[in-house]
Every structure is written in structure tokens, then in C-alpha cells.
Design a protein around this motif. Structure first.
Motif, short mmCIF file in Angstrom:
data_model
loop_
_atom_site.label_atom_id
_atom_site.label_comp_id
_atom_site.label_asym_id
_atom_site.label_seq_id
_atom_site.Cartn_x
_atom_site.Cartn_y
_atom_site.Cartn_z
N UNK A 108 0.87 -1.20 0.00
CA UNK A 108 0.00 0.00 0.00
C UNK A 108 0.89 1.23 0.00
N UNK A 109 1.33 1.63 -1.18
CA UNK A 109 2.26 2.75 -1.33
C UNK A 109 1.48 4.03 -1.65
N UNK A 110 1.47 4.96 -0.70
CA UNK A 110 0.71 6.19 -0.85
C UNK A 110 1.56 7.36 -1.37
N UNK A 111 2.71 7.08 -1.93
CA UNK A 111 3.64 8.14 -2.32
C UNK A 111 3.02 9.14 -3.29
N UNK A 112 2.30 8.65 -4.30
CA UNK A 112 1.74 9.57 -5.30
C UNK A 112 0.72 10.50 -4.65
N UNK A 113 -0.07 9.98 -3.73
CA UNK A 113 -1.04 10.84 -3.03
C UNK A 113 -0.32 11.87 -2.17
N UNK A 114 0.71 11.45 -1.47
CA UNK A 114 1.43 12.39 -0.59
C UNK A 114 2.07 13.51 -1.40
N UNK A 115 2.58 13.20 -2.59
CA UNK A 115 3.15 14.24 -3.45
C UNK A 115 2.06 15.22 -3.88
N UNK A 116 0.87 14.69 -4.21
CA UNK A 116 -0.24 15.57 -4.57
C UNK A 116 -0.61 16.48 -3.41
N UNK A 117 -0.71 15.94 -2.22
CA UNK A 117 -1.11 16.72 -1.05
C UNK A 117 -0.10 17.84 -0.78
N UNK A 164 5.90 12.13 8.02
CA UNK A 164 7.18 12.11 7.31
C UNK A 164 8.35 11.97 8.29
N UNK A 165 8.26 12.67 9.42
CA UNK A 165 9.35 12.61 10.39
C UNK A 165 9.49 11.20 10.96
N UNK A 166 8.36 10.57 11.32
CA UNK A 166 8.42 9.20 11.83
C UNK A 166 8.91 8.23 10.76
N UNK A 167 8.50 8.47 9.52
CA UNK A 167 8.95 7.63 8.41
C UNK A 167 10.46 7.76 8.22
N UNK A 168 10.95 8.98 8.31
CA UNK A 168 12.39 9.21 8.13
C UNK A 168 13.21 8.54 9.22
N UNK A 169 12.70 8.56 10.45
CA UNK A 169 13.44 8.02 11.59
C UNK A 169 13.18 6.54 11.82
N UNK A 170 12.28 5.94 11.03
CA UNK A 170 12.00 4.53 11.20
C UNK A 170 11.20 4.21 12.44
N UNK A 171 10.40 5.18 12.91
CA UNK A 171 9.59 4.99 14.11
C UNK A 171 8.15 4.61 13.72
N UNK A 172 7.38 4.18 14.71
CA UNK A 172 5.97 3.90 14.46
C UNK A 172 5.30 5.20 14.03
N UNK A 173 4.59 5.14 12.92
CA UNK A 173 4.06 6.37 12.33
C UNK A 173 2.68 6.72 12.88
N UNK A 174 2.41 8.02 12.95
CA UNK A 174 1.03 8.43 13.28
C UNK A 174 0.13 8.17 12.08
N UNK A 175 -1.12 8.51 12.21
CA UNK A 175 -2.08 8.27 11.14
C UNK A 175 -1.71 9.05 9.88
N UNK A 176 -1.92 8.40 8.75
CA UNK A 176 -1.69 9.05 7.45
C UNK A 176 -2.95 9.84 7.09
N UNK A 177 -2.82 11.16 6.86
CA UNK A 177 -4.01 11.96 6.55
C UNK A 177 -4.43 11.78 5.08
N UNK A 178 -5.66 11.36 4.86
CA UNK A 178 -6.22 11.24 3.52
C UNK A 178 -7.31 12.30 3.36
#
Length: 980
Positions: free
Chosen positions: A304-313, A398-412
Motif C-alpha cells: 500500500x504505497x501512498x507516495x503519489x497521493x502524498x506528493x499531490x497533497x 514524514x518525520x516518523x517515516x524518516x526516523x524509522x519509528x511507528x508512524x502516526x495516522x496518514x491523513x487522507x
């Protein structure tokens, strides 16, 4: 199937005894001749045993679920076919369509959660009966009763339905113990990584992966083998090792040995949170190519790769300048008594609370809250807030993703204007994921799983734009369609204009009143409904937002003008005020619609100066008006550039017959800065309120009621020598013989009204929205009151004796406008036999108004009612009694239409009123479980006895007895003389 009535009675008899739950369970099992440690193998015995273990302490309505013959048959088949997994899908399907679902939801009982709990107990009991006795003896398994008690405690600790479902699936899929000496090294529920295992199993099941029998549980980790299909008939075997805490080098070595021992194709090491750098470097080595090391979030990213959506946002936020110029907003929230549903007070969240952002942060951290509606008038910044909060959440993600930590909710962020035609939430998200953002997610079920896992923050922006036709039932149905995504574990924000929920209390009442009918297909628990309302800007916020766009002197000029300051409280108007400033400085009138007028004119003039133009300002205005109406009326908020030529031919006819002319017009119409173009060539309005201004302008022109200063667009091209009489709005542009730019011009005095047929498809298409009413009133308002021959009355006369379907909402909308223009405008008017559907008579004086034979379908006459729940005439017919949602009983004189009395006798909604047939005595029944007996002198006597809300009342013919019906399923008869 078998007599459960006695068992149900026994469950409640033991509930009255002063024993602990364990003692009550054992005593009841023995009374049924069931051995607490060795349940019988037949279905009746297993079902009874499970029902006792589960049912002690449960309310009777819950147990009714398992009295149903269909439910019993489902459990029988699962036992006899040794297929407990069928309970999940077939059980859910049965409950979804059963009336019990709605009945128990109304009592705040979660049907699916109760079903899962009982099914889990049933599966555990059934497995014990199928396991050979010698194996049980060799393993020295703990007492079944204690095992079930521990299981139920664990189920109660699981916060979501998905957790319970996963536990049920785990039990159902466990193989039977078949060989002596086979042991389970560690109890799964005691593993620290148990919660991680739940989420992983749910995700793998969603992806269709198969689990092998291999399963190991230890204190800090667990191990499975899964099969992943690679092509037809072939699959990869993956050893999955989940663990609690940080994954390090030692864990990679353990994974490598397990892969070698089990001879799997790959090995995955998965943790909820952290992975050491050494561990990541180790699995990156070429000789460890078959190993993977992931956090749970990184594992989800594989499918479940949301990269394209995150770039749009990110691009959308930067394009709008939200990351640089956003001004925080304040909000209010009503505090509501959960029992009486009455308003107790109001909380305001401003700068000291972190604004609305601060409240939403707290709401996100509250596991009991699932859904929140953010309401505000048009132009108060709802969309900017939605994108701004998504931007904040994205930074944390993004910060949690960068640091490899458990991520908060992804905003859609889901702009509902783009999905107005979606017929279901499934089609909406399919469009969102697969067409718009091209997100490679395996399917809608994968989205559902991520939502249940608490991985998403869903932000539905512009609910009002999803249902442009203000039909209350349609609005309710759309709301509950979206609410299907509000499941345990989910967090959903919805923004909407205040006009759809005029106040928080009314929003709740409206939705709850329709809940039974509107949520037939809604599974799960009713969402935790909560409402915030945005405040308009205060002076400091206005100064701050203007400071981003204007020089200090201009800011102070606006701040010093009371009219402009009031308009600037809507963020959307600040830019328009700056655009309109030259006209304002010239002393022209100022109101909301005229600010739009001046700004639109300046935008058009600037477009003309910037580019070569082939069309007049009037042509551009007409195009924008018609395009705006098409968008609003069809719920389609964008148009592709390829569609422009067809629209131009349709609107301007002979003027664009030749292809070269069409090219020029096409170029002109696409060049308007009031339309914003995306990369695909889709044009959308810069703001929805611009569409509404153009539609309000079109309607006023079609009604022949444009105020004189709104005719400015036509002054430069009008030549009356070329046409006789005043044109209609549409004929002006189709028949262009009146346009002669070099001849001597005379003032253009306005349009005559369109035909009834033409008005039927525009002004009469639907009830006017509040935003369009607010914008059209200044356009219509005469300088001094309403003349007796005001053109709108002429149109009403043409509607007389017409059929409702032939005129639509023309009459109702005109009456609504007339009343808002002047509350006395209908006095003495002859409105008989005119269809006035959905007219708003609130505040109107109707003295000597003839409404005989008038179609008043869905008309509103209330001014001070909340919601009128019950009505009754007195014995004489001279007075009307009304019970309302404010807990008040109002008394109206029928002839004068004036309220003559108001009694405040109840603490909540008044559902029923009745009038004695023999004297002026009245009764009222309320949500507060009481009945009131009262007379015109306000002598009020309260009757108590029912355990739930009063639904209906009736006096006997002689007036001596009063009957009451209640939601507690009882009817009571009261002697009136004693009650008083």
C-alpha cells in the motif's frame, strides 16, 4: 431447536443471587447437568455450555441474538462440519440484515462485538470436546472454566472489533492437537507482541495469504509461515518473525536460522517500532538477499504505497500557500447532557487552547471518539483548515517515516466535490485510490483493513458539495453512507456548511431521528458523533490574513471601515475585498454581493488587458453564470478543456458558427482567472462561493429583478435600435443583433423575466441554498422597500392553477425571497391555487393572505420552534398545542396565528401531546420519561412510572382516563382526576 427459555430464565435467576460470577457459572452448569471441566460433544451441550460461560451477567436483549434459530443453525453447521471459520462471514451477513441489529444499536449494544465474543467462547469449548482425552491429560491443560475466563478478560481488553475478529480467526484456524506430546511452548495471549500479531494476521488475511500450521509463541516474539501466491498454482513460503521492542543483530541471526530450519523461500523480521542500524545493514548484505527487516508500517508500504497521493497533497498545500499564510481558526463545541440531550453550555477553543488544531489533537488521542464534524458558514475556511491539518499530520508522518519509528495516522483528504456522483463509499474510494491518485493498493478491502488498524486519518472535505440539492433525506443518507468508514479504530473528520446542520443539537436530532431508516446497511456501532463549529475571524485574525496580501496602509483602511471589517470575517472575502478596493474607495455601495461584483469585474478587466480578447465582459459573465449553474446543478465541480467548444456552441449559437470564431472564443473562455486549471486540463472554480455568486446573478437576471448597478457589464454594448423591447437573459446572448460597439449607446435598463418553462429548469430546479439566498438578496433588493407591482409577484400570478410538476420550486423560492426581502411583503396578497413547495414563511406576516388551495408541501412556518414533534387541537378547535425539541409545550390561537402560552414542564423533547375531549385539559409525554397534565392556567402535574421515553398519549372519550405508550414496551392507564 431446543428449549432455551428455561436456560435464559436460569441465567437471570442466578443473577439475583449474591454470588461471584465464577460461582454462578459453575452452579448453573451443574444445574444443567454439564461437567464444568468436560463439556459434552453434542451440539446442544456445547451451545448450552458456551451460552452459560458467555451469558452470565449479560442483559436479556443481548441473549436474544443467540435464541434465533438461524444463529443456532449456523453454529450447529460450524460444529458438525468442523469449520468454525464460517461463523465470521455468515454470522456477520445474517446480523447485518436482521432487525435485531437496529433494535440493539438503539440500546447502545454492539451486536457484532457480542457475536464475536460468544463465537470465540463457542469455538474454544468445541475444540476442547474434539481433543482426545489422553492428550488433555498429558498436557495438564488448565481448567476449561479458568481458560474461558481468561479468554473473555482478554477479549474485553481488545479495543476494536477487528482485534476481536482477529482473535476469533486465530482460534478458528488453529489445528487440532493430534499427536501425543505435541505442545504449545507459550500462550499467545501472554506474548508481548500479541497486539502486533493481531494486526499482521488481519493484514495478511486481507491480502489473501495462507497460513501454514507452523506457529511458535514466546515471551517477546512469535513465528509463522505464510504462503504468498506468485502465479497460478505456485507460491512463496515466507517465515515471518514478529517481535516486541527494537530489532537487532541477534534477531536477524535467529531469523536466518529459522529460515534454514524451515527451508522457506524468505524470512521477514517485523517489529512495531524500531530497527537498529546494524540490523538494517546486515539484511542489506548480498548473502542475506532472502531476508527482510521491517517495521509494521514498512511492511504495509510493500503493498500500500501512498507516495503519489502524498506528493499531490504537498503540491496542493504549497500551491495554495497554506504552509505559509494559514491563519489559525477558533471553534466552539456545545456540551450536551448524554441523557436528556439538552445543551448544558458552550466551550470555546481559541489561542489559549491551540485553536481548533489543539482540540482535534486531543480528539485524535481519545480512543472513544471516532467521528467529528467541522461546521462553518461558507467562506469561513473549512477547506483551508482541512488541508492545513493534513499538512501538520503529514509532517509528523514524514518525520516518523524518516526516523524509522511507528508512524502516526496518514491523513487522507477527500474533496467530496470531486466525488459527488459516487453512489457508495466503495465507489468513492475506488475512484480516489485507483483513478485520481493511482495508489497501488490491493483493493478496497485493504483500505478497510488499514482503517480498522488505525493507520488512517480520513478527512472528508465539503460534505455540502456532495449533495448540492438540499434534500434532507438525501443529505442524511449520504452522511450515513460515508459513516460506513467510521469503524472502531478509525478517525474521520467531515467538514460541512452550517446550513446543513444549523446547530449541533439540530444536527444530532436530525440524524438520530432518521437513524433506523438511513442506516439499514451500516454495520457496527453507531459512530461517536461530535460537532465543532468554526468561528468567523476576529479583528486580529483579519489583520493577520490581510497582512499576508496587502500593504500596512491598505490593511488599516479596511480595518477602519465597519462594513468591510464585517465582511472580512469570512476568510474567502479578504482577497475579494482587496480586488474590489478601487470601487469601494470610490464610494460605491458595499455588501457581500457587491464585493463579488466589483472583484469579478476587475478580474475580467485585468484578463482583457493581459491577453488579446475576442469576447465582451458580458459574454464572459454569461459563460461563467451558465457554467456555474451546470456545475452546481449536476454536482460536477470541474470541466475539461475539451468540453469548452460544445458549451460555447450551445450558449452563443450563430456567433460561433465558423471554426476560427470558435477557436477564438474557446481561447478567451479558458483564459479567465476565476477558473483554476490542473495538469489534466480540468477547470474548477477558485472557490465554490464564486460559483454561487454567478448562479445568484443568473437567477436574478432570469427573474427580471437585477438591481441597476449589477447591469454594469452590459452598458458598453447595448444598442436598443437593434432590438425591440427588453430581452430575456438567454435571448440577449443568442440573438446578438443588439450589439453594435460603434453606434451611440443608451442605458441598458434590465432583463424581462424568462418563461415559466425556462425558470422551471433553473430557479425552480430545487430549493435555494442558504448561500445563494444570501448572495441573491442584495442583487434583488430595491432601493426603498418592495413596490406593489414588483416583478416577482407577476411571476407568482403566472403560476396559479399550474401543476406542481410543471413549475417545480419556482413559487416556493420566490416566496422565500420575498419574505426575506420584506417580512410584510405577503400581507393581503392573493396566493390561492399557487404551488409553493418548500417556501420558507419564517417571520412572515400573513394577515389577509389568501392561501386557499395552495400547495404548501414542505413549507416552513416555524420561527421559534426547535423541531415540532407533536400536535393536537383542543376540544373547540380554536387552539393548537405543540410539543417541541426544547421540552416546551406551546399554545397557539388558530385564528390569529399568535402564540398565547408556553409551558416549560419537561427536561427534554416532547414526543406526544393530547387534548381532553371534555374540557381544556392537556397531556404531554417526553423523552425525560414523564407525563405532564396541565391546563391553560399553567397548573402542571407530573406523572412518573415509565422507564423510557413516552411515545404516545390518548384520552378516553369521557376524559377521565389517559393512556400512555412508552419505548419501555408498556402501556399505562392513568386516572386523570387522581393525577391532578
Amino acid at each position: 431447536m431446543f428449549g432455551l427459555d428455561n436456560l435464559m430464565d436460569l441465567l437471570f435467576d442466578t443473577a439475583m443471587e449474591s454470588l461471584g460470577r465464577n460461582e454462578r457459572v459453575i452452579k448453573l452448569l451443574k444445574r444443567l447437568n454439564l461437567d464444568p471441566e468436560h463439556p459434552p460433544e453434542d451440539f446442544t451441550g456445547v451451545y448450552q455450555y458456551a451460552l452459560v460461560e458467555y451469558g452470565v451477567g449479560k442483559p436479556r436483549p443481548v441473549l436474544e441474538i443467540f435464541r434465533q434459530s438461524e444463529i443456532q443453525q449456523l453454529f450447529r453447521e460450524a460444529l458438525e462440519q468442523n469449520n468454525p471459520s464460517k461463523l465470521m462471514n455468515q454470522g456477520e451477513a445474517f446480523l447485518t440484515g436482521h432487525s435485531l441489529q437496529a433494535d440493539l444499536q438503539a440500546q447502545n449494544i454492539d451486536v457484532r462485538r457480542e457475536f464475536y465474543e460468544f463465537a470465540t467462547v463457542f469455538i474454544t469449548v468445541a475444540k476442547r470436546t474434539r481433543t482426545p482425552a489422553e492428550i488433555l491429560a498429558n498436557q495438564k491443560l488448565e481448567s476449561l472454566h479458568r481458560q474461558l475466563g481468561s479468554l473473555q478478560e482478554r477479549l474485553n481488553r481488545l479495543p476494536t472489533l477487528e482485534g476481536m475478529r482477529t482473535e476469533m480467526a486465530r482460534l478458528a484456524s488453529q489445528d487440532q492437537l493430534a499427536l501425543p506430546g505435541t505442545t504449545v511452548a507459550f500462550s499467545a495471549d501472554r506474548c508481548k507482541a500479541f497486539a502486533l500479531a493481531q494486526q499482521m494476521r488481519g493484514w495478511f488475511e486481507t491480502l489473501g495469504f495462507r497460513f501454514e500450521a507452523h506457529e511458535i509463541w514466546q515471551a517477546d516474539d512469535f513465528e509463522w509461515i505464510i504462503n504468498i501466491p506468485v502465479r497460478r498454482g505456485r507460491y512463496d513460503r515466507i517465515l515471518v518473525r514478529g517481535m516486541d521492542g527494537e530489532a537487532g543483530l541477534r534477531d536477524v541471526e535467529v531469523l536466518k536460522r529459522s529460515v534454514a530450519t524451515q527451508r522457506t523461500d524468505e524470512g521477514w523480521l517485523i517489529t512495531a517500532r524500531r530497527i537498529s542500524r546494524a540490523a538494517r545493514d546486515e539484511v542489506a548484505k548480498p548473502d542475506n538477499a532472502s531476508l527482510g527487516c521491517y517495521t509494521l508500517d514498512e511492511l504495509l508500504d510493500q503493498d500500500a504505497d501512498f507516495s503519489s497521493y502524498l506528493h499531490w497533497l504537498e503540491a496542493e498545500i504549497e500551491k495554495r500557500g497554506i504552509d505559509q499564510t494559514y491563519v489559525p481558526l477558533a471553534c466552539t463545541k456545545e456540551d450536551i447532557d448524554p441523557d436528556t440531550r439538552q445543551r448544558l453550555g458552550m466551550s470555546r477553543y481559541g489561542d489559549r487552547d491551540g485553536w481548533i488544531d489543539g482540540y482535534i489533537d486531543l480528539w485524535l488521542d481519545d480512543p472513544a471518539k471516532e467521528h467529528i464534524s467541522v461546521l462553518g458558514e461558507f467562506g469561513t475556511g473549512k477547506t483551508w483548515f482541512a488541508l492545513h491539518y493534513a499538512w501538520k499530520a503529514l509532517q509528523r508522518y514524514r518525520e516518523a517515516q524518516r526516523r524509522g519509528l511507528e508512524r502516526p495516522r496518514l491523513p487522507l483528504v477527500v474533496p467530496l466535490r470531486d466525488y459527488a456522483k459516487a453512489v457508495s463509499v466503495e465507489s468513492l474510494f475506488s475512484e480516489f485510490f485507483f483513478r485520481k491518485h493511482e495508489i497501488p493498493i490491493p483493493g478496497y478491502s485493504a483500505f478497510e483493513q488499514l482503517n480498522r488498524m488505525g493507520k488512517l486519518l480520513l478527512i472528508f472535505d465539503g460534505f455540502d458539495e456532495m449533495a448540492a440539492r438540499v434534500d434532507r433525506q438525501e443529505m442524511i443518507n449520504n452522511f450515513w453512507e460515508l459513516a460506513k468508514v467510521v469503524v472502531p479504530g478509525a478517525k474521520v473528520i467531515l467538514t460541512c456548511r452550517t446550513e446543513h446542520f444549523p446547530e449541533a443539537r439540530e444536527g444530532r436530532a436530525l440524524l438520530n431521528a432518521e437513524l433506523q431508516a438511513s442506516t439499514r446497511d451500516l454495520t457496527g456501532e453507531t459512530p461517536q458523533f461530535e460537532v465543532l463549529e468554526l468561528e468567523k475571524f476576529n479583528d486580529e485574525q483579519i489583520r493577520q490574513v490581510l497582512g499576508h496580501q496587502a500593504q500596512p496602509a491598505t490593511v488599516e483602511q479596511i480595518m477602519g471601515n465597519p462594513q468591510l471589517l464585517d465582511l472580512a470575517r469570512r476568510p474567502v472575502l479578504t482577497e475579494l475585498i482587496l480586488e474590489a478596493l478601487p470601487d469601494i474607495e470610490a464610494g460605491k455601495p458595499v455588501d457581500m454581493s457587491r464585493v463579488y461584483l466589483y472583484a469579478v469585474r476587475h478580474k475580467m478587466e485585468r484578463d482583457i488587458k493581459a491577453e488579446r480578447t475576442f469576447t465582451s465582459m458580458a459574454d464572459k459573465l454569461y459563460f461563467m453564470c451558465e457554467l456555474s449553474w451546470e456545475m452546481l446543478s449536476t454536482d460536477r465541480m470541474s470541466i475539461n478543456y475539451r468540453e469548452f467548444p460544445d458549451r460555447i456552441r450551445k450558449l452563443f449559437g450563430p456567433a460561433v458558427q465558423e471554426e476560427k470564431d470558435l477557436d477564438h472564443w474557446h481561447y478567451d473562455m479558458m483564459g479567465q482567472t476565476m477558473l483554476v486549471r490542473n495538469a489534466e486540463g480540468d477547470y474548477t472554480p477558485a472557490h465554490r462561493s464564486l460559483l454561487e455568486f454567478f448562479v445568484a446573478y443568473k437567477f436574478a437576471a432570469e427573474l427580471g429583478a437585477l438591481a441597476s448597478d449589477f447591469l454594469i457589464f452590459f452598458m458598453e454594448e447595448w444598442s436598443p435600435q437593434k432590438i425591440s423591447g427588453l430581452p430575456t437573459w438567454s435571448s440577449y446572448f443568442v440573438n446578438r443583433s443588439h450589439i453594435e460597439t460603434r453606434s451611440k449607446k443608451q442605458s441598458f435598463t434590465g432583463f424581462r423575466n424568462e418563461s415559466i418553462d425556462a425558470l422551471r429548469s433553473s430557479v425552480g430546479y430545487a430549493p435555494l441554498t442558504k448561500a445563494i439566498i444570501d448572495l441573491i438578496l442584495p442583487i434583488l433588493t430595491p432601493t426603498e422597500g418592495l413596490p406593489k407591482n414588483y416583478g416577482l409577484f407577476e411571476i407568482l400570478d403566472k403560476l396559479r392553477d399550474q401543476k406542481r410538476e410543471d413549475v417545480g420550486y419556482i413559487g416556493g423560492n420566490i416566496v422565500t425571497l420575498l419574505v426575506k426581502l420584506d417580512s410584510n411583503s405577503l400581507q393581503g396578497k392573493d396566493l390561492h391555487s399557487i404551488p409553493l413547495m418548500s417556501a420558507d414563511f419564517a417571520g412572515a406576516s400573513l394577515c389577509d393572505t389568501d392561501l386557499s388551495k395552495t400547495d404548501l408541501t414542505n413549507c416552513s412556518f416555524s420561527k421559534i420552534f426547535g423541531s415540532a414533534w407533536s400536535l393536537a387541537f383542543d376540544a373547540t378547535g380554536d387552539y393548537l398545542v405543540c410539543g417541541d425539541s426544547e421540552g416546551k409545550i406551546r399554545f397557539w390561537d388558530v385564528k390569529s396565528t399568535q402564540q398565547v402560552n408556553c409551558i416549560n414542564g419537561h427536561e427534554s423533547w416532547v414526543y406526544a401531546v393530547a387534548s381532553s375531549p371534555t374540557d381544556q385539559l392537556f397531556a404531554s409525554g417526553s423523552y425525560d420519561k414523564t407525563i405532564g397534565i396541565w391546563n391553560l392556567e399553567n397548573n402542571f402535574h407530573r406523572l412518573k412510572g415509565h422507564d423510557s421515553r413516552i411515545c404516545s398519549l390518548a384520552f378516553s372519550p369521557n376524559g377521565r382516563l389517559l393512556a400512555s405508550g412508552s419505548a419501555d414496551k408498556t402501556i399505562r392507564i392513568w386516572e386523570v382526576s387522581r393525577a391532578c
